[in-house]
Motif scaffolding. Sequence first.
Motif, PDB file in Angstrom:
ATOM      1  N   VAL A 205       0.957  -1.382  -0.072  1.00 37.03           N
ATOM      2  CA  VAL A 205       0.091   0.003  -0.090  1.00 37.03           C
ATOM      3  C   VAL A 205       1.019   1.258   0.049  1.00 37.03           C
ATOM      4  O   VAL A 205       0.756   2.147  -0.770  1.00 37.03           O
ATOM      5  CB  VAL A 205      -0.879   0.086   1.248  1.00 37.03           C
ATOM      6  N   TRP A 206       2.030   1.378   0.604  1.00 37.68           N
ATOM      7  CA  TRP A 206       2.837   2.527   0.846  1.00 37.68           C
ATOM      8  C   TRP A 206       3.469   2.488  -0.300  1.00 37.68           C
ATOM      9  O   TRP A 206       3.519   3.958  -0.798  1.00 37.68           O
ATOM     10  CB  TRP A 206       3.926   2.288   2.126  1.00 37.68           C
ATOM     11  N   GLU A 207       3.994   1.559  -1.144  1.00 43.02           N
ATOM     12  CA  GLU A 207       4.377   1.914  -2.551  1.00 43.02           C
ATOM     13  C   GLU A 207       3.764   2.399  -3.569  1.00 43.02           C
ATOM     14  O   GLU A 207       3.626   3.366  -4.096  1.00 43.02           O
ATOM     15  CB  GLU A 207       5.320   0.522  -2.728  1.00 43.02           C
ATOM     16  N   LEU A 208       2.378   1.850  -3.343  1.00 45.88           N
ATOM     17  CA  LEU A 208       1.292   2.224  -4.402  1.00 45.88           C
ATOM     18  C   LEU A 208       1.136   3.615  -4.066  1.00 45.88           C
ATOM     19  O   LEU A 208       1.074   4.647  -5.033  1.00 45.88           O
ATOM     20  CB  LEU A 208       0.117   1.489  -4.360  1.00 45.88           C
ATOM     21  N   LEU A 209       0.779   4.146  -3.118  1.00 49.10           N
ATOM     22  CA  LEU A 209       0.436   5.422  -2.892  1.00 49.10           C
ATOM     23  C   LEU A 209       1.716   6.788  -2.787  1.00 49.10           C
ATOM     24  O   LEU A 209       1.341   7.594  -3.446  1.00 49.10           O
ATOM     25  CB  LEU A 209       0.017   5.442  -1.131  1.00 49.10           C
ATOM     26  N   SER A 210       2.617   6.052  -2.419  1.00 52.81           N
ATOM     27  CA  SER A 210       4.075   6.966  -2.750  1.00 52.81           C
ATOM     28  C   SER A 210       4.291   7.372  -4.359  1.00 52.81           C
ATOM     29  O   SER A 210       4.317   8.387  -4.749  1.00 52.81           O
ATOM     30  CB  SER A 210       5.526   6.214  -2.344  1.00 52.81           C
ATOM     31  N   LEU A 211       4.211   6.191  -4.936  1.00 50.04           N
ATOM     32  CA  LEU A 211       4.414   6.264  -6.492  1.00 50.04           C
ATOM     33  C   LEU A 211       3.273   7.016  -7.032  1.00 50.04           C
ATOM     34  O   LEU A 211       3.407   8.063  -8.102  1.00 50.04           O
ATOM     35  CB  LEU A 211       4.736   5.039  -7.172  1.00 50.04           C
ATOM     36  N   GLY A 212       1.945   6.876  -6.589  1.00 56.47           N
ATOM     37  CA  GLY A 212       0.735   7.727  -7.265  1.00 56.47           C
ATOM     38  C   GLY A 212       0.967   8.946  -6.759  1.00 56.47           C
ATOM     39  O   GLY A 212       0.563  10.026  -7.584  1.00 56.47           O
ATOM     40  N   PHE A 213       1.598   9.381  -5.491  1.00 48.34           N
ATOM     41  CA  PHE A 213       1.644  10.823  -4.995  1.00 48.34           C
ATOM     42  C   PHE A 213       2.640  11.452  -5.975  1.00 48.34           C
ATOM     43  O   PHE A 213       2.353  12.508  -6.636  1.00 48.34           O
ATOM     44  CB  PHE A 213       2.105  10.863  -3.620  1.00 48.34           C
ATOM     45  N   PHE A 214       3.757  10.781  -6.528  1.00 42.34           N
ATOM     46  CA  PHE A 214       4.817  11.357  -7.208  1.00 42.34           C
ATOM     47  C   PHE A 214       4.273  11.706  -8.501  1.00 42.34           C
ATOM     48  O   PHE A 214       4.552  12.788  -9.301  1.00 42.34           O
ATOM     49  CB  PHE A 214       6.014  10.251  -7.325  1.00 42.34           C
ATOM     50  N   ALA A 215       3.611  10.854  -9.047  1.00 40.11           N
ATOM     51  CA  ALA A 215       2.739  10.934 -10.426  1.00 40.11           C
ATOM     52  C   ALA A 215       1.805  11.925 -10.495  1.00 40.11           C
ATOM     53  O   ALA A 215       1.792  12.801 -11.615  1.00 40.11           O
ATOM     54  CB  ALA A 215       2.265   9.676 -11.006  1.00 40.11           C
ATOM     55  N   ALA A 216       1.046  12.141  -9.546  1.00 40.55           N
ATOM     56  CA  ALA A 216      -0.158  13.213  -9.528  1.00 40.55           C
ATOM     57  C   ALA A 216       0.673  14.612  -9.238  1.00 40.55           C
ATOM     58  O   ALA A 216       0.118  15.801  -9.746  1.00 40.55           O
ATOM     59  CB  ALA A 216      -0.832  12.744  -8.281  1.00 40.55           C
ATOM     60  N   ILE A 217       1.725  14.590  -8.175  1.00 34.40           N
ATOM     61  CA  ILE A 217       1.916  16.015  -7.827  1.00 34.40           C
ATOM     62  C   ILE A 217       2.939  16.758  -8.825  1.00 34.40           C
ATOM     63  O   ILE A 217       2.581  17.876  -9.044  1.00 34.40           O
ATOM     64  CB  ILE A 217       2.787  15.937  -6.616  1.00 34.40           C
ATOM     65  N   ASN A 218       3.447  16.188  -9.975  1.00 34.16           N
ATOM     66  CA  ASN A 218       4.408  16.757 -10.838  1.00 34.16           C
ATOM     67  C   ASN A 218       3.492  17.629 -12.028  1.00 34.16           C
ATOM     68  O   ASN A 218       4.034  18.804 -12.072  1.00 34.16           O
ATOM     69  CB  ASN A 218       5.221  15.651 -11.544  1.00 34.16           C
ATOM     70  N   PRO A 219       2.444  17.062 -12.424  1.00 35.95           N
ATOM     71  CA  PRO A 219       1.737  18.006 -13.389  1.00 35.95           C
ATOM     72  C   PRO A 219       0.932  19.083 -12.564  1.00 35.95           C
ATOM     73  O   PRO A 219       0.873  20.122 -13.374  1.00 35.95           O
ATOM     74  CB  PRO A 219       0.394  17.120 -13.689  1.00 35.95           C
ATOM     75  N   VAL A 220       0.739  18.799 -11.320  1.00 29.06           N
ATOM     76  CA  VAL A 220       0.270  19.971 -10.333  1.00 29.06           C
ATOM     77  C   VAL A 220       1.404  21.190 -10.339  1.00 29.06           C
ATOM     78  O   VAL A 220       0.924  22.312 -10.405  1.00 29.06           O
ATOM     79  CB  VAL A 220      -0.352  19.748  -9.042  1.00 29.06           C
ATOM     80  N   LEU A 221       2.460  20.775 -10.153  1.00 29.98           N
ATOM     81  CA  LEU A 221       3.743  21.696  -9.680  1.00 29.98           C
ATOM     82  C   LEU A 221       3.921  22.433 -10.951  1.00 29.98           C
ATOM     83  O   LEU A 221       4.508  23.477 -11.133  1.00 29.98           O
ATOM     84  CB  LEU A 221       4.937  20.752  -9.409  1.00 29.98           C
TER      85      LEU A 221
END
Length: 251
Positions: free
Chosen positions: A160-176
């Motif tokens: 779960v931690w790995e899935l959410l961590s990588l999902g966060f990286f993928a989601a935050i970059n387009p926002v930044l």
Amino acid sequence: RLCLQPLWDFVTAKEPLIKSPFFPVLFSFSAYMAFCLPYIALDFLSTRLPNLRKYKIQPQNYPTLGMMVPCIIQSAYHHVVLIFPVTFLHWYWRPMNLPVIAPELPEVLLEVGVCLLLFDFEYFLWHLLHHKVPWLYKTFHKVHHKHVSTFALTTQYSSVWELLSLGFFAAINPVLLECHPLTEMIFFLVNIWLSVEDHSGYDLPWSTHRLVPFGLYGGAPHHDLHHLKFKSNYAPYFTHWDKLFGTFTES
């Protein structure tokens, strides 16, 4: 812009679906399974067809149906129980705005490339840390290394931690980068595809690493070797960080 406007008009015509809280999880899971399906077919066909078998990176190891089904069940479970609540909160706090005008093609290509490079760097650091710290590896990352010979459906077979961590990286970059929603969707699709290709277990003539010159992109052979050897090739896509940190192993 004229190049992408018809595509964006097609997307915005589905505005009620796009703005639905269910869209992100449906988009993610559907894209993931669609990208996995060709490799699943290859896994079954190449055991019978020698002309396909030669593209298998570890031809002595083939996934069975009994190995694939738990991966599908876990991925579906994670999308429903974990990813949906997170994306629902994101939908509630940051409603999606769909502009009328599509982005320009050079802008999309540049921003998708930057998002990939950022994700590659973030995951490299995360990955290296979770291999160098035994507690992190055993607690969070070990489950992803259950299969020494990867196949497409092992892409999201993780904690779960790995899935959410990588999902966060993928989601935050387009926002930044303040990307256009269409750019964001294209990046998500490219990122999911490259992740599946990395874990596919096949080195095909049209694989991405063969299209990128000078060995800048590792691809499936690069990542397959990581699962086989454990102590090298930590970056998911590109090779420069592993070369810089001395963790690169030639495929």
